[in-house]
Design a protein around this motif. Structure first.
Motif, PDB file in Angstrom:
ATOM      1  N   HIS A   5     -39.334  -7.507  58.643  1.00  0.00           N
ATOM      2  CA  HIS A   5     -38.338  -7.270  57.592  1.00  0.00           C
ATOM      3  C   HIS A   5     -38.332  -5.794  57.219  1.00  0.00           C
ATOM      4  N   ILE A   6     -37.228  -5.370  56.583  1.00  0.00           N
ATOM      5  CA  ILE A   6     -37.130  -4.006  56.066  1.00  0.00           C
ATOM      6  C   ILE A   6     -37.699  -3.953  54.647  1.00  0.00           C
ATOM      7  N   GLY A   7     -37.872  -2.744  54.116  1.00  0.00           N
ATOM      8  CA  GLY A   7     -38.255  -2.602  52.712  1.00  0.00           C
ATOM      9  C   GLY A   7     -39.712  -2.312  52.460  1.00  0.00           C
ATOM     10  N   GLY A   8     -40.541  -2.354  53.496  1.00  0.00           N
ATOM     11  CA  GLY A   8     -41.960  -2.058  53.298  1.00  0.00           C
ATOM     12  C   GLY A   8     -42.583  -2.941  52.235  1.00  0.00           C
ATOM     13  N   ASN A   9     -43.434  -2.357  51.402  1.00  0.00           N
ATOM     14  CA  ASN A   9     -44.116  -3.128  50.362  1.00  0.00           C
ATOM     15  C   ASN A   9     -43.205  -3.478  49.188  1.00  0.00           C
ATOM     16  N   CYS A  10     -41.983  -2.949  49.175  1.00  0.00           N
ATOM     17  CA  CYS A  10     -41.030  -3.284  48.105  1.00  0.00           C
ATOM     18  C   CYS A  10     -40.210  -4.532  48.434  1.00  0.00           C
ATOM     19  N   TYR A  11     -40.442  -5.128  49.571  1.00  0.00           N
ATOM     20  CA  TYR A  11     -39.690  -6.309  49.986  1.00  0.00           C
ATOM     21  C   TYR A  11     -39.846  -7.438  48.966  1.00  0.00           C
ATOM     22  N   ASP A  12     -38.737  -8.071  48.610  1.00  0.00           N
ATOM     23  CA  ASP A  12     -38.784  -9.230  47.720  1.00  0.00           C
ATOM     24  C   ASP A  12     -37.820 -10.304  48.218  1.00  0.00           C
ATOM     25  N   TYR A  13     -37.940 -11.489  47.653  1.00  0.00           N
ATOM     26  CA  TYR A  13     -37.121 -12.626  48.087  1.00  0.00           C
ATOM     27  C   TYR A  13     -37.097 -13.663  46.970  1.00  0.00           C
ATOM     28  N   LYS A  14     -36.111 -14.563  47.026  1.00  0.00           N
ATOM     29  CA  LYS A  14     -36.047 -15.667  46.061  1.00  0.00           C
ATOM     30  C   LYS A  14     -36.811 -16.855  46.618  1.00  0.00           C
ATOM     31  N   ASN A  15     -37.705 -17.429  45.806  1.00  0.00           N
ATOM     32  CA  ASN A  15     -38.423 -18.615  46.270  1.00  0.00           C
ATOM     33  C   ASN A  15     -37.579 -19.867  46.008  1.00  0.00           C
ATOM     34  N   LYS A  16     -38.121 -21.017  46.328  1.00  0.00           N
ATOM     35  CA  LYS A  16     -37.328 -22.261  46.246  1.00  0.00           C
ATOM     36  C   LYS A  16     -36.948 -22.623  44.815  1.00  0.00           C
ATOM     37  N   ASP A  17     -37.619 -22.016  43.826  1.00  0.00           N
ATOM     38  CA  ASP A  17     -37.281 -22.267  42.427  1.00  0.00           C
ATOM     39  C   ASP A  17     -36.314 -21.232  41.869  1.00  0.00           C
ATOM     40  N   GLY A  18     -35.842 -20.329  42.734  1.00  0.00           N
ATOM     41  CA  GLY A  18     -34.862 -19.338  42.309  1.00  0.00           C
ATOM     42  C   GLY A  18     -35.458 -18.126  41.632  1.00  0.00           C
ATOM     43  N   ILE A  19     -36.764 -17.932  41.772  1.00  0.00           N
ATOM     44  CA  ILE A  19     -37.446 -16.787  41.163  1.00  0.00           C
ATOM     45  C   ILE A  19     -37.618 -15.691  42.209  1.00  0.00           C
ATOM     46  N   ILE A  20     -37.213 -14.471  41.863  1.00  0.00           N
ATOM     47  CA  ILE A  20     -37.411 -13.344  42.772  1.00  0.00           C
ATOM     48  C   ILE A  20     -38.892 -12.962  42.772  1.00  0.00           C
ATOM     49  N   ILE A  21     -39.485 -12.994  43.962  1.00  0.00           N
ATOM     50  CA  ILE A  21     -40.915 -12.728  44.139  1.00  0.00           C
ATOM     51  C   ILE A  21     -41.102 -11.407  44.886  1.00  0.00           C
ATOM     52  N   HIS A  22     -41.990 -10.571  44.404  1.00  0.00           N
ATOM     53  CA  HIS A  22     -42.357  -9.343  45.116  1.00  0.00           C
ATOM     54  C   HIS A  22     -43.522  -9.690  46.039  1.00  0.00           C
ATOM     55  N   LYS A  23     -43.226  -9.764  47.325  1.00  0.00           N
ATOM     56  CA  LYS A  23     -44.194 -10.290  48.301  1.00  0.00           C
ATOM     57  C   LYS A  23     -45.497  -9.496  48.345  1.00  0.00           C
ATOM     58  N   TYR A  24     -45.401  -8.189  48.100  1.00  0.00           N
ATOM     59  CA  TYR A  24     -46.596  -7.339  48.225  1.00  0.00           C
ATOM     60  C   TYR A  24     -47.069  -6.814  46.873  1.00  0.00           C
ATOM     61  N   GLY A  25     -46.843  -7.599  45.822  1.00  0.00           N
ATOM     62  CA  GLY A  25     -47.283  -7.201  44.489  1.00  0.00           C
ATOM     63  C   GLY A  25     -46.150  -6.596  43.684  1.00  0.00           C
ATOM     64  N   PRO A  26     -46.293  -6.573  42.348  1.00  0.00           N
ATOM     65  CA  PRO A  26     -45.194  -6.156  41.473  1.00  0.00           C
ATOM     66  C   PRO A  26     -44.796  -4.699  41.668  1.00  0.00           C
ATOM     67  N   HIS A  27     -43.485  -4.475  41.722  1.00  0.00           N
ATOM     68  CA  HIS A  27     -42.936  -3.129  41.813  1.00  0.00           C
ATOM     69  C   HIS A  27     -41.978  -2.921  40.634  1.00  0.00           C
ATOM     70  N   LEU A  28     -42.343  -1.999  39.758  1.00  0.00           N
ATOM     71  CA  LEU A  28     -41.569  -1.734  38.558  1.00  0.00           C
ATOM     72  C   LEU A  28     -40.974  -0.341  38.656  1.00  0.00           C
ATOM     73  N   PHE A  29     -39.654  -0.255  38.633  1.00  0.00           N
ATOM     74  CA  PHE A  29     -39.031   1.057  38.790  1.00  0.00           C
ATOM     75  C   PHE A  29     -38.974   1.778  37.450  1.00  0.00           C
ATOM     76  N   HIS A  30     -39.464   2.999  37.458  1.00  0.00           N
ATOM     77  CA  HIS A  30     -39.409   3.857  36.270  1.00  0.00           C
ATOM     78  C   HIS A  30     -39.417   5.303  36.739  1.00  0.00           C
ATOM     79  N   THR A  31     -38.631   6.146  36.074  1.00  0.00           N
ATOM     80  CA  THR A  31     -38.579   7.539  36.507  1.00  0.00           C
ATOM     81  C   THR A  31     -38.019   8.425  35.403  1.00  0.00           C
ATOM     82  N   ASN A  32     -38.391   9.691  35.454  1.00  0.00           N
ATOM     83  CA  ASN A  32     -37.741  10.719  34.636  1.00  0.00           C
ATOM     84  C   ASN A  32     -36.796  11.566  35.476  1.00  0.00           C
TER      85      ASN A  32
END
Length: 382
Positions: A36-63
């Motif tokens: 898959h593309i996206g490296g460690n930022c790859y995410d997907y929806k599980n069977k319950d409709g929740i978006i899961i970050h496959k390689y751990g949580p990624h929180l976007f923040h920037t100045n």
């Protein structure tokens, strides 16, 4: 066929590939080891409709406005302010440790005395690295510093890095300072948001260009070989005279000729819980209790209408080559010296460009990686 080959489809590689395709109007090939593309930022929806970050949580923040504006070309945003609690002596207190944490932890009279001394010494809303606070002479401030060091930093750092805070680069320990204020948010950046449809959609849109070709499930060593003597690169046996943008492990690029660079990896254990919510905030750290470092609940990050919830327990561990995923470079002076040897080796090649956390052996956040990739494109690719 290609004047540009990019190794890796995380943000470092994808941003540069997108720029090559759109700005230079050149063809670019991305070679990606995973399926898959996206490296460690790859995410997907599980069977319950929740978006899961496959390689751990990624929180976007920037100045960096330019980074936020650039990513906004590929996604809409949901405003999201990340909050973290730490489980300390049976209580959950805000992290970074702040004035609210102070009053939740200590008797009011002691907390008030310490608060007055902190505000006399440091500006309100300032951030103080824990190792700096430990140098204070005042007995109350020293007491606070020792408490935070022992209860918040020491054991968490040992679990996360396998090192004491003093043995690791200050750049790492300064990432979670003591906050002299009452803002419970984990980050204080101007832009804090989550992609409306998740991160994978960003990469799909970024790479959806006729000039971009993808090879998934392909280790770069299967199709690329390097002659270290002649300083030539070969692609499917033919000499490649274009630019090779490398975002993987720099020691792997040079066949570990000087030895292995240390990394930390993660054992990620997902659980679906039969209740609407598991915890009060997205992430709860466990510095002193249990073997895992933290629990993340993804419904706090990506709201979903379901009576179930999915959590992730993270166990930090030493990276084992050819077995684990390398998540974090381990910052020590000795490791930096080893990296510099590989960097000098790469500089002997006119057409190798290094960018990203693994290739540059740096602890980049997402916004740092994107900013770096945009800079490298302008400076070395364009």
């Amino acid at each position: 066929m290609f004047n540009y080959i990019v190794i890796g489809s995380g943000f470092a590689g994808s941003v540069i590939a997108e720029r090559i395709a759109n700005v230079l109007n050149e063809k670019v090939l991305i070679i990606e080891k995973r399926n898959h593309i996206g490296g460690n930022c790859y995410d997907y929806k599980n069977k319950d409709g929740i978006i899961i970050h496959k390689y751990g949580p990624h929180l976007f923040h920037t100045n960096y406005k330019e980074v936020f504006d650039y990513l906004s070309n590929f996604t809409d945003w949901n405003i999201y302010h990340h909050r973290v609690l730490a489980f300390i002596d049976g209580k959950k207190v805000p992290i970074p440790f702040n004035l609210n944490s102070l009053y939740l932890t200590f008797p009011e009279s002691l907390a008030k005395r310490i608060e007055e001394k902190l505000l006399k010494k440091y500006p309100y809303n300032s951030k103080v690295p824990i190792l700096d606070l430990k140098k204070e002479n005042d007995k109350d401030l020293r007491f606070l510093a020792d408490y935070i060091y022992q209860k918040v930093f020491l054991n968490y750092t040992v679990k996360q890095w396998g090192l004491k805070p003093e043995d690791i680069d200050p750049e790492v320990t300064a990432r979670v300072p003591v906050f002299i204020g009452k803002d419970d948010r984990y980050f204080s950046d101007k832009y804090q948001a989550i992609p409306t449809e998740g991160y994978t959609k960003i990469f799909e849109r970024m790479l959806n260009h006729s000039n971009i070709k993808l090879m998934l499930n392909t280790d770069f060593k299967e199709v690329i070989s390097i002659d270290f003597e002649s300083k030539k690169i070969y692609f499917f046996g033919q000499e490649f005279k274009g630019k090779l943008i490398f975002t993987g492990m720099i020691d792997e690029l040079f066949n570990f000729k000087y030895g292995y660079l240390p990394y930390r990896s993660l054992d990620l254990r997902f659980e679906t819980v039969e209740k609407e919510w598991f915890q009060e905030v997205a992430t709860v750290n466990y510095p002193n209790d249990y073997d895992f470092t933290r629990i993340t609940e993804f419904k706090h990050i990506h709201p979903a209408s379901t009576e179930k919830t999915t959590i992730l327990k993270e166990y930090s561990k030493q990276y084992i080559p050819n077995k684990d995923i390398p998540y974090y470079p381990v910052f020590t002076k000795e490791n930096q010296k080893l990296y510099n040897r590989y960097k000098e080796e790469a500089e002997k090649f006119e057409n190798i460009i290094l960018v990203g956390r693994l290739a540059e052996y740096r602890y980049y956040d997402m916004d740092d990686v994107i900013k770096r990739a945009l800079e490298v494109f302008e400076e070395k690719v364009r």
